[in-house]
Design a protein around this motif. Structure first.
Motif, PDB file in Angstrom:
ATOM      1  N   ASP A  97      -5.199  -4.569   0.011  1.00  0.00           N
ATOM      2  CA  ASP A  97      -5.115  -5.241  -1.285  1.00  0.00           C
ATOM      3  C   ASP A  97      -4.926  -4.284  -2.455  1.00  0.00           C
ATOM      4  OD1 ASP A  97      -5.403  -7.711  -0.082  1.00  0.00           O
ATOM      5  OD2 ASP A  97      -7.578  -7.761  -0.337  1.00  0.00           O
ATOM      6  N   HIS A  98      -4.902  -2.980  -2.196  1.00  0.00           N
ATOM      7  CA  HIS A  98      -4.680  -2.024  -3.281  1.00  0.00           C
ATOM      8  C   HIS A  98      -3.323  -2.293  -3.936  1.00  0.00           C
ATOM      9  CE1 HIS A  98      -4.026   1.780  -5.379  1.00  0.00           C
ATOM     10  NE2 HIS A  98      -5.320   2.004  -5.265  1.00  0.00           N
ATOM     11  N   SER A  99      -3.241  -2.057  -5.230  1.00  0.00           N
ATOM     12  CA  SER A  99      -2.011  -2.374  -5.959  1.00  0.00           C
ATOM     13  C   SER A  99      -0.801  -1.625  -5.403  1.00  0.00           C
ATOM     14  CB  SER A  99      -2.181  -2.064  -7.450  1.00  0.00           C
ATOM     15  OG  SER A  99      -2.502  -0.696  -7.651  1.00  0.00           O
ATOM     16  N   TYR A 100      -0.989  -0.383  -4.948  1.00  0.00           N
ATOM     17  CA  TYR A 100       0.134   0.358  -4.367  1.00  0.00           C
ATOM     18  C   TYR A 100       0.629  -0.335  -3.097  1.00  0.00           C
ATOM     19  CZ  TYR A 100      -1.632   4.280  -7.233  1.00  0.00           C
ATOM     20  OH  TYR A 100      -2.078   5.087  -8.249  1.00  0.00           O
TER      21      TYR A 100
ATOM     22  N   ASP B 268      -6.714   8.103   2.082  1.00  0.00           N
ATOM     23  CA  ASP B 268      -6.396   6.680   2.248  1.00  0.00           C
ATOM     24  C   ASP B 268      -4.905   6.483   2.482  1.00  0.00           C
ATOM     25  OD1 ASP B 268      -9.138   5.574   1.619  1.00  0.00           O
ATOM     26  OD2 ASP B 268      -8.708   6.652  -0.243  1.00  0.00           O
TER      27      ASP B 268
ATOM     28  N   TRP C 215      -9.479   5.971  -4.500  1.00  0.00           N
ATOM     29  CA  TRP C 215      -8.285   6.141  -3.671  1.00  0.00           C
ATOM     30  C   TRP C 215      -7.845   7.610  -3.685  1.00  0.00           C
ATOM     31  CZ3 TRP C 215      -5.285   2.863  -0.682  1.00  0.00           C
ATOM     32  CH2 TRP C 215      -4.033   3.353  -0.303  1.00  0.00           C
TER      33      TRP C 215
ATOM     34  N   ASN D 104     -14.387   1.678  -2.951  1.00  0.00           N
ATOM     35  CA  ASN D 104     -14.147   0.987  -1.688  1.00  0.00           C
ATOM     36  C   ASN D 104     -13.362   1.809  -0.667  1.00  0.00           C
ATOM     37  OD1 ASN D 104     -15.400  -1.410  -2.599  1.00  0.00           O
ATOM     38  ND2 ASN D 104     -13.513  -2.030  -3.645  1.00  0.00           N
ATOM     39  N   PHE D 105     -13.047   3.061  -1.015  1.00  0.00           N
ATOM     40  CA  PHE D 105     -12.152   3.832  -0.166  1.00  0.00           C
ATOM     41  C   PHE D 105     -12.915   4.968   0.525  1.00  0.00           C
ATOM     42  CE2 PHE D 105      -9.723   1.725  -3.503  1.00  0.00           C
ATOM     43  CZ  PHE D 105      -8.967   0.885  -2.689  1.00  0.00           C
TER      44      PHE D 105
ATOM     45  N   ALA E  41      -9.658  -3.498   1.686  1.00  0.00           N
ATOM     46  CA  ALA E  41      -9.551  -2.769   0.425  1.00  0.00           C
ATOM     47  C   ALA E  41      -8.213  -2.037   0.332  1.00  0.00           C
ATOM     48  CB  ALA E  41     -10.713  -1.792   0.286  1.00  0.00           C
ATOM     49  N   VAL E  42      -7.808  -1.397   1.417  1.00  0.00           N
ATOM     50  CA  VAL E  42      -6.522  -0.689   1.425  1.00  0.00           C
ATOM     51  C   VAL E  42      -5.376  -1.683   1.307  1.00  0.00           C
ATOM     52  CG1 VAL E  42      -4.978   0.729   2.823  1.00  0.00           C
ATOM     53  CG2 VAL E  42      -7.412   1.278   2.711  1.00  0.00           C
TER      54      VAL E  42
ATOM     55  N   GLN F 249       0.938   7.588  -6.365  1.00  0.00           N
ATOM     56  CA  GLN F 249      -0.310   7.975  -7.003  1.00  0.00           C
ATOM     57  C   GLN F 249      -0.110   9.085  -8.020  1.00  0.00           C
ATOM     58  OE1 GLN F 249      -3.443   9.197  -4.347  1.00  0.00           O
ATOM     59  NE2 GLN F 249      -4.939   9.430  -5.988  1.00  0.00           N
TER      60      GLN F 249
END
Length: 215
Positions: free
Chosen positions: A191-194, A161, A157, A151-152, A188-189, A23
């Motif tokens: 599927d997050h890009s990270y 999270d 984010w 969504n977090f 949501a977590v 991040q």
């Protein structure tokens, strides 16, 4: 910067450190040390005075605790949003992150992180059930009070999270019958890009820890 981590499949604290570093947006080199091998301890201690991963190395400076990494990276990358921007939200985010950092021992012991295991329920004992109930309450409180913008836990984010991402993995691996709001946050977590990036790299790992895989 360099980040020393354990196996992506199993190492929950490595995931937290990596998410925080990712991040930050700062250039990052990764070194992976497989856990529970005969030489694991010696290899980690060659880097870290604490003998644990993750370890962040920045121009010779060592940072070897996940919460310390959150604070360090928030100072190094003040525009990255590692902590929420509002005073109240930031205070609560630090509180729930610290609670994760020091607590939930029953959950950690009964349901170790294992990205190879998804959707295979393992009934919790009473102590693990109590940890689950507390985590559900934390997530709901954060979402209700601060989550309207996304969504977090605090909308966007944040470090909170990152601290709970390994719990999301555990819930998806072992927990049966999640309430809709808890499942939505987990999704949501997950599927997050990270997390997608971490999961892709984990899928390429070949090391195995038999006692975790055998649960």
């Amino acid at each position: 910067m360099k980040l020393v981590i354990g196996n992506r499949i199993y190492s929950s604290w490595s995931l937290r450190g990596w998410l925080l570093a990712r991040q930050s947006g700062l250039p990052l080199e990764i070194e992976v040390l497989p856990l529970r091998q005969p030489d694991t301890s010696a290899r980690i201690r060659a880097h870290s005075p604490a003998g644990k991963v993750p370890l962040l190395i920045d121009d010779g400076l060592l940072v070897w605790d996940s919460l310390a990494m959150a604070e360090y990276l928030a100072e190094r990358a003040p525009g990255a949003g590692i902590w929420p921007s509002g005073f109240a939200a930031r205070s609560v985010a630090r509180s729930v992150s610290a609670e994760m950092h020091s607590g939930f021992q029953a959950l950690r012991g009964a349901w170790p992180m294992n990205l190879k295991r998804m959707g295979q329920a393992l009934p919790p004992d009473d102590a693990t059930s109590a940890d689950i109930a507390r985590i559900d309450a934390i997530w709901r409180d954060c979402r209700d009070r601060f989550g309207a913008g996304g969504n977090f836990l605090f909308g966007a984010w944040s470090a909170a999270d990152a601290m709970y991402a390994p719990v999301v993995s555990r819930f998806l691996s072992y927990r049966d019958g999640m309430p809709d709001d808890i499942r939505a946050y987990c999704g949501a977590v997950w599927d997050h890009s990270y997390m997608q990036e971490w999961r892709q790299d984990a899928a390429a790992e070949t090391w195995a820890i038999a006692e975790i895989d055998g649960l």
